[in-house]
Enzyme design. Structure first.
Site, PDB file in Angstrom:
ATOM      1  N   ASN A  10       0.807  -1.219   0.000  1.00 32.96           N
ATOM      2  CA  ASN A  10       0.000   0.000   0.000  1.00 32.96           C
ATOM      3  C   ASN A  10       0.843   1.273   0.000  1.00 32.96           C
ATOM      4  O   ASN A  10       0.297   2.361  -0.008  1.00 32.96           O
ATOM      5  CB  ASN A  10      -0.943   0.010   1.213  1.00 32.96           C
ATOM      6  CG  ASN A  10      -1.941  -1.113   1.157  1.00 32.96           C
ATOM      7  OD1 ASN A  10      -2.484  -1.414   0.090  1.00 32.96           O
ATOM      8  ND2 ASN A  10      -2.165  -1.774   2.278  1.00 32.96           N
ATOM      9  N   CYS A  11       2.159   1.131   0.003  1.00 28.71           N
ATOM     10  CA  CYS A  11       3.085   2.265   0.077  1.00 28.71           C
ATOM     11  C   CYS A  11       3.728   2.488  -1.286  1.00 28.71           C
ATOM     12  O   CYS A  11       4.386   1.591  -1.823  1.00 28.71           O
ATOM     13  CB  CYS A  11       4.149   1.979   1.135  1.00 28.71           C
ATOM     14  SG  CYS A  11       5.510   3.163   1.165  1.00 28.71           S
ATOM     15  N   GLY A  12       3.568   3.700  -1.843  1.00 25.80           N
ATOM     16  CA  GLY A  12       4.155   4.016  -3.139  1.00 25.80           C
ATOM     17  C   GLY A  12       5.667   3.913  -3.141  1.00 25.80           C
ATOM     18  O   GLY A  12       6.257   3.428  -4.114  1.00 25.80           O
TER      19      GLY A  12
END
Length: 141
Positions: A10-12
């Site tokens: 979920n982390c770019g």
């Protein structure tokens, strides 16, 4: 090639780091550290090898950092590690472990310093920022 990424899908920044690793032609071992956090010993070793303090390895944004009172400068490293292991979202990401070194890859391009193989193609981050040119070279910033 033995490369491990402690990843949050979920982390770019974590997704960009993973893509840069894959851009070398290597499929790393992906550890979803929220579901499978490292052991205390593994976490301590990664932090030490990355040249960080325990406090530098804590994620403040988007985590229960303030609610848990972890901003108290008097807390010991042991107390901070206990909190990180109880709430893995507090572990900053992504940590990448290669045969050369360990890095907390924020920003994602820091992974380039520890990858043993060259980039194979041009690469832009998810936001369009160029990182690698068509010749596989790092784009100057």
């Amino acid at each position: 090639m033995d490369i491990t990424i402690y990843h949050n899908p979920n982390c770019g920044t974590s997704r960009n780091t993973l893509a840069l690793i894959r851009n070398t032609g290597v499929e790393p071992k992906i550890v979803d550290y929220l579901a499978n956090p490292p052991t205390r010993a593994q976490l301590m070793e990664m932090i030490a090898k990355a040249g960080l303090t325990v406090r530098q390895a804590i994620r403040e944004k988007g985590s229960p950092y303030i609610e848990l009172g972890l901003d108290n400068p008097d807390l010991s490293d042991d107390a901070l590690l206990d909190a990180m292991l109880a709430h893995p979202i507090l572990i900053n990401r992504p940590f990448v472990v290669t045969p050369q070194a360990v890095r907390l890859c924020r920003p994602s391009e820091l992974v380039l310093d520890i990858l043993p193989l060259p980039q194979l193609a041009a690469f832009n981050k998810e936001d369009g920022e160029p990182v690698i040119d068509a010749n596989g070279n790092r784009v100057a910033t």
